[in-house]
Design a protein around this motif. Structure first.
Motif, PDB file in Angstrom:
ATOM      1  N   LEU A 228      11.560   7.303  -6.533  1.00 13.95           N
ATOM      2  CA  LEU A 228      11.321   6.489  -5.392  1.00 13.95           C
ATOM      3  C   LEU A 228       9.670   6.558  -5.239  1.00 13.95           C
ATOM      4  O   LEU A 228       8.902   5.827  -4.889  1.00 13.95           O
ATOM      5  CB  LEU A 228      11.898   6.841  -4.402  1.00 13.95           C
ATOM      6  CG  LEU A 228      11.811   5.908  -3.174  1.00 13.95           C
ATOM      7  CD1 LEU A 228      12.509   4.401  -3.477  1.00 13.95           C
ATOM      8  CD2 LEU A 228      12.766   6.261  -1.876  1.00 13.95           C
ATOM      9  N   GLN A 229       9.252   7.929  -5.177  1.00 13.18           N
ATOM     10  CA  GLN A 229       7.875   8.218  -5.141  1.00 13.18           C
ATOM     11  C   GLN A 229       6.957   7.342  -5.980  1.00 13.18           C
ATOM     12  O   GLN A 229       6.010   6.858  -5.629  1.00 13.18           O
ATOM     13  CB  GLN A 229       7.490   9.619  -5.081  1.00 13.18           C
ATOM     14  CG  GLN A 229       6.110  10.025  -4.788  1.00 13.18           C
ATOM     15  CD  GLN A 229       5.649  11.616  -5.043  1.00 13.18           C
ATOM     16  OE1 GLN A 229       5.373  12.039  -3.753  1.00 13.18           O
ATOM     17  NE2 GLN A 229       5.683  11.996  -6.089  1.00 13.18           N
TER      18      GLN A 229
ATOM     19  N   THR B 204       4.531   4.806  -4.342  1.00 17.40           N
ATOM     20  CA  THR B 204       3.073   5.293  -4.154  1.00 17.40           C
ATOM     21  C   THR B 204       2.226   3.712  -4.324  1.00 17.40           C
ATOM     22  O   THR B 204       0.999   3.543  -3.661  1.00 17.40           O
ATOM     23  CB  THR B 204       2.670   6.254  -5.196  1.00 17.40           C
ATOM     24  OG1 THR B 204       3.821   7.335  -4.818  1.00 17.40           O
ATOM     25  CG2 THR B 204       1.402   6.692  -4.951  1.00 17.40           C
ATOM     26  N   PRO B 205       2.358   3.117  -5.594  1.00 19.98           N
ATOM     27  CA  PRO B 205       1.394   2.188  -5.713  1.00 19.98           C
ATOM     28  C   PRO B 205       1.568   1.016  -4.449  1.00 19.98           C
ATOM     29  O   PRO B 205       0.527   0.251  -4.304  1.00 19.98           O
ATOM     30  CB  PRO B 205       1.858   1.380  -7.236  1.00 19.98           C
ATOM     31  CG  PRO B 205       2.970   2.428  -7.485  1.00 19.98           C
ATOM     32  CD  PRO B 205       3.241   3.326  -6.795  1.00 19.98           C
ATOM     33  N   VAL B 206       2.760   0.912  -4.082  1.00 20.66           N
ATOM     34  CA  VAL B 206       2.812  -0.221  -2.848  1.00 20.66           C
ATOM     35  C   VAL B 206       2.011   0.189  -1.823  1.00 20.66           C
ATOM     36  O   VAL B 206       1.295  -0.328  -1.351  1.00 20.66           O
ATOM     37  CB  VAL B 206       4.471  -0.231  -2.382  1.00 20.66           C
ATOM     38  CG1 VAL B 206       4.570  -1.089  -1.383  1.00 20.66           C
ATOM     39  CG2 VAL B 206       5.169  -0.863  -3.708  1.00 20.66           C
TER      40      VAL B 206
ATOM     41  N   THR C 280      -5.177  -0.737   0.579  1.00 16.71           N
ATOM     42  CA  THR C 280      -6.426  -1.213   0.136  1.00 16.71           C
ATOM     43  C   THR C 280      -6.799  -2.705   0.441  1.00 16.71           C
ATOM     44  O   THR C 280      -7.709  -3.310   0.469  1.00 16.71           O
ATOM     45  CB  THR C 280      -6.653  -0.762  -1.128  1.00 16.71           C
ATOM     46  OG1 THR C 280      -5.624  -1.026  -2.015  1.00 16.71           O
ATOM     47  CG2 THR C 280      -7.353   0.684  -1.390  1.00 16.71           C
ATOM     48  N   LEU C 281      -5.550  -3.231   0.593  1.00 15.74           N
ATOM     49  CA  LEU C 281      -5.633  -4.856   0.526  1.00 15.74           C
ATOM     50  C   LEU C 281      -6.340  -5.130   1.784  1.00 15.74           C
ATOM     51  O   LEU C 281      -6.007  -4.413   2.722  1.00 15.74           O
ATOM     52  CB  LEU C 281      -4.292  -5.465   0.709  1.00 15.74           C
ATOM     53  CG  LEU C 281      -3.796  -6.786   0.187  1.00 15.74           C
ATOM     54  CD1 LEU C 281      -4.132  -7.059  -1.317  1.00 15.74           C
ATOM     55  CD2 LEU C 281      -2.573  -7.102   0.543  1.00 15.74           C
ATOM     56  N   PRO C 282      -7.369  -5.891   1.736  1.00 14.94           N
ATOM     57  CA  PRO C 282      -8.002  -6.359   2.809  1.00 14.94           C
ATOM     58  C   PRO C 282      -7.243  -6.710   3.996  1.00 14.94           C
ATOM     59  O   PRO C 282      -6.249  -7.584   3.825  1.00 14.94           O
ATOM     60  CB  PRO C 282      -9.026  -7.203   2.389  1.00 14.94           C
ATOM     61  CG  PRO C 282      -9.307  -7.347   0.939  1.00 14.94           C
ATOM     62  CD  PRO C 282      -7.870  -6.781   0.600  1.00 14.94           C
ATOM     63  N   PRO C 283      -7.520  -6.361   5.192  1.00 10.94           N
ATOM     64  CA  PRO C 283      -6.369  -6.483   6.302  1.00 10.94           C
ATOM     65  C   PRO C 283      -6.232  -7.948   6.504  1.00 10.94           C
ATOM     66  O   PRO C 283      -4.915  -8.527   6.801  1.00 10.94           O
ATOM     67  CB  PRO C 283      -7.110  -5.980   7.645  1.00 10.94           C
ATOM     68  CG  PRO C 283      -7.887  -4.894   7.077  1.00 10.94           C
ATOM     69  CD  PRO C 283      -8.499  -5.162   5.738  1.00 10.94           C
TER      70      PRO C 283
ATOM     71  N   ALA D  38      -0.057  -0.049   9.184  1.00  8.16           N
ATOM     72  CA  ALA D  38      -0.325   1.091   9.897  1.00  8.16           C
ATOM     73  C   ALA D  38       0.790   2.197   9.117  1.00  8.16           C
ATOM     74  O   ALA D  38       0.501   3.218   9.661  1.00  8.16           O
ATOM     75  CB  ALA D  38      -0.374   0.835  11.294  1.00  8.16           C
ATOM     76  N   ILE D  39       1.652   1.600   8.698  1.00  6.31           N
ATOM     77  CA  ILE D  39       2.920   2.594   8.380  1.00  6.31           C
ATOM     78  C   ILE D  39       2.587   3.627   7.127  1.00  6.31           C
ATOM     79  O   ILE D  39       3.341   4.475   7.129  1.00  6.31           O
ATOM     80  CB  ILE D  39       4.046   1.636   7.878  1.00  6.31           C
ATOM     81  CG1 ILE D  39       5.415   2.322   8.224  1.00  6.31           C
ATOM     82  CG2 ILE D  39       4.168   1.094   6.461  1.00  6.31           C
ATOM     83  CD1 ILE D  39       6.728   1.578   7.882  1.00  6.31           C
ATOM     84  N   VAL D  40       1.571   3.059   6.314  1.00  5.83           N
ATOM     85  CA  VAL D  40       1.452   3.987   5.471  1.00  5.83           C
ATOM     86  C   VAL D  40       0.980   5.215   5.487  1.00  5.83           C
ATOM     87  O   VAL D  40       1.633   6.399   4.872  1.00  5.83           O
ATOM     88  CB  VAL D  40       0.081   3.297   4.568  1.00  5.83           C
ATOM     89  CG1 VAL D  40      -0.317   4.122   3.081  1.00  5.83           C
ATOM     90  CG2 VAL D  40       0.242   1.736   4.029  1.00  5.83           C
TER      91      VAL D  40
END
Lengths: 346, 344
Positions: free
Chosen positions: B181-182, B186-188, B194-197, B224-226
């Protein structure tokens, strides 16, 4: 000496690697540890271990780092699963047990003391001591009495509300011992329990353990890399090397009859007079000279030398409960102090 | 004559490619070539990379790059209705929560709201110094008549950060228990971070109407959940393996271990994650004001749009002091937890 065998290890193998079963077959065909690592990349952790641990005795498993002793003790409560073999506790093979049975075993009949103490840093000393009971579902007010009793017993009265980090190493390990004792289990596993402590504190803790053991008669499995510690504590000594048992037996026997040069090297540096007991040197033959006094079979030779004030012409009778068991004279005593070389004899 | 004509001819794919005449829109290069009146001759220096556009020139059956972005768009529009049927009711509670929270925090008279906030501050931080600082910040904002917008911003942050923790901590725990799962998450998480907001906002605008609070709610939460997920995962993985072994050796069940050992010992890290999550939701709530999120961000936006320097500056500084206040409060509670359990 007809004590029940409490824990018994039968033909135990542990191989670390991707395919342990295939590697096990190779080991059965006679491949050595080095060859196995070289050819298959598997590490032979333990090899054909057979040890009986008797009820009420301290069994010390001794070996240098990498000899597999910590791996071995973790098989007894199945923190590590073996590749092959049996572990019998009270005659039952615990390897066939399911999770619930295993949990009961760990909660009620086998407790463990760790080299690095492994206390819960966010709980008080009292809560740590009562950890085993709390794990069984007891409320704090129910285990408080029991936990306090054992904290008092290991010399930590009144420290219950402290946190582990506020205590010194030796005191933390006392908490570790209280935690194991409070679980009221009849088997205690001690994994290098005193190795992280400094020498004076270590001696204190060894004495504490012997004192507790005289009173409680638990079945203790003690791991150490320190021969002096092993000889001091052991009723039954098992010496491990490269994952295999080199020799096991009473410490005296091992000291007097080392099985191979590895063990000879091991026992060469220790103070034999302190370890050897009168009962392993005494003879039936009554000495010609009159005896100069009485000694007990459990006395060590150092105390006999002190009693003889260093004179070589003395002899003593060995008696227990008023019954004479044999005799010991100073000359045979001194002879026993000289390490025997196997190669010289052969 | 395009560069890759020969390739398709030798592969025998000419028939599959179809006729030479192009019915698609002309590219700028085509137009230039046409106006110069000659086929572009290709020297080795101009040899093009076999991109979609270059291959399209040689073979009509291969789509142009612009078809890719267009395809994504039409694809999204096609599934939009189906997606909306599922997502809309699922996220509706978020709208309600945001609306209610906004209503409560703006409609409650200030002489009730401010003491309540200070009480919460004390309960969390247990430090009069921090309470004093928060009081100063709130008084300052109220004094320059930014009280209501500040409350709106705070309301959105409270709701979003709470939801982030509610979902983020369990996700982090699940991640710490499974390496697979990690590996998947992790890529998600990297992408979300990093995706511009602004990019979050585009599909959300398609999905929901701009007037719905959940539109910006979701954007804030996704952004913000990251940290709380990451740091929960990290915190649990960093728990001393010796202690875990002891817990096993004394026969703890998985849940006893999780709630009695792993979560308490990971708490400093989890709280650091919560702190970061709150900070990031504050950052996102400003951007989200472009899609009707109320609060200080609206004023910042007004400042930019109308070039009202003062409005933008004061609102911006308001965000700064709010951020400092939130940070101090969460840091103080973090320090409190840390002090009560740092090991060894």
């Amino acid at each position: 000496m007809t004590k029940n065998v409490k824990v018994s290890i039968r033909n135990l193998y542990k191989i670390f690697g991707a395919d342990p079963q295939a590697a096990l077959a190779k080991v059965h065909e006679g491949m050595t540890k080095a060859e196995l690592l070289d050819q298959t990349g598997h590490v032979l952790g333990l090899q054909d271990i057979n040890v009986d641990m008797k009820e009420g005795e301290i069994t010390v498993i001794m070996g240098l780092s990498g000899s597999g002793k910590s791996t071995l003790i973790r098989h007894l409560n199945r923190l590590i699963e073996p590749t092959a073999g049996e572990v019998l506790v009270n005659g039952e093979d615990i390897l066939s047990w399911n999770d619930a049975q295993l949990r009961t075993l760990r909660r009620e009949s086998m407790s463990m003391v760790f080299q690095n103490f492994a206390l819960l840093p966010h709980r008080t000393v009292l809560e740590n001591a009562g950890m085993a009971l709390a794990t069984r579902g007891m409320a704090r007010r129910d285990f408080e009495g029991e936990a306090n009793k054992w904290l008092d017993r290991v010399g930590l009265a009144g420290q219950g509300e402290q946190y582990p980090r506020q205590l010194s190493g030796g005191m933390q390990q006392r908490v570790g011992i209280a935690r194991a004792l409070a679980s009221n289990s009849d088997i205690m596993l001690m994994d290098e329990a005193f190795s992280a402590l400094d020498p004076l504190i270590r001696t204190d803790m060894q004495n504490l353990l012997l004192e507790l053991q005289a009173e409680l008669q638990k079945t203790i499995v003690f791991i150490t890399h320190d021969l002096d510690e092993a000889l001091k504590l052991a009723d039954h000594l098992v010496i491990l090397k490269d994952g295999a048992v080199v020799q096991q037996g009473q410490p005296q026997e091992i000291l007097l009859n080392p099985a191979d040069p590895y063990i000879e090297d091991f026992v060469a540096d220790i103070n034999r007079a302190r370890v050897l007991r009168v009962r392993s040197v005494m003879t039936d033959r009554k000495p010609d000279a009159p005896v100069d006094g009485e000694v007990a079979p459990g006395d060590n030779l150092e105390s006999v030398i002190a009693l003889a004030e260093g004179n070589l012409d003395r002899a003593f009778s060995v008696s227990k409960n008023g019954e004479t068991l044999g005799y010991i004279d100073m000359q045979s005593l001194v002879r026993a102090l000289v390490p025997r070389r196997v190669d010289a004899e052969a | 004559m395009a560069t890759y004509d020969r390739l398709f001819d030798t592969l025998g794919l000419r028939d599959w490619c179809g006729t030479e005449e192009s019915d698609g829109p002309m590219s700028m290069a085509d137009l230039l070539a046409k106006s110069s009146g000659s086929e572009a001759t290709t020297s080795l220096r101009d040899f093009p990379f076999p991109s979609l556009d270059a291959l399209h020139d040689a073979c009509q059956a291969i789509p142009q790059s612009r078809d890719l972005t267009k395809g994504l768009e039409t694809g999204f529009l096609d599934i939009r209705d189906a997606l909306r049927v599922v997502v809309d009711p699922l996220t509706q509670p978020l709208s309600w929560a945001l609306e209610d929270m906004l209503w409560v925090m703006t409609e409650t008279p200030w002489w009730v709201m401010v003491p309540v906030l200070l009480l919460i501050t004390y309960a969390v931080a247990r430090s009069w110094k921090v309470v004093g600082f928060v009081a100063l910040v709130l008084a300052g904002l109220a004094f320059v008549d930014h009280y209501e917008v500040a409350m709106q911003t705070l309301a959105i942050i409270f709701v979003c950060a709470l939801i982030c923790v509610l979902f983020g901590v369990p996700i982090g725990i699940a991640m710490s228990r499974s390496d697979r799962l990690q590996g998947v998450l992790t890529p998600v998480l990297d992408m979300l971070q990093t995706l511009p907001p602004f990019v979050y906002l585009i599909p959300l605008i398609f999905l929901f109407s701009v007037t719905e609070p959940k539109l910006y709610g979701i954007a804030v939460i996704l952004y913000a959940i990251v940290p709380v997920v990451r740091l929960t995962n990290l915190g649990i993985r960093l728990v001393d393996p010796d202690v875990i072994e002891a817990a096993d050796a004394f026969g703890m069940t998985k849940s006893q271990k999780l709630f009695g050992v792993q979560i308490p010992l990971a708490l400093p890290n989890i709280m650091a994650g919560v702190n970061q999550t709150i900070m990031m939701s504050l950052a996102m709530v400003v951007i989200a004001s472009m899609v009707s999120a109320p609060g200080l961000g609206i004023l910042v936006l007004r400042g930019i749009r109308n070039l009202e320097l003062g409005v933008g500056l004061i609102a911006g500084l308001g965000i700064v002091v709010l951020a400092i206040a939130l940070d101090r409060v969460t840091k103080a509670s973090l320090a409190r937890i840390d002090a009560s359990q740092t090991s060894r």
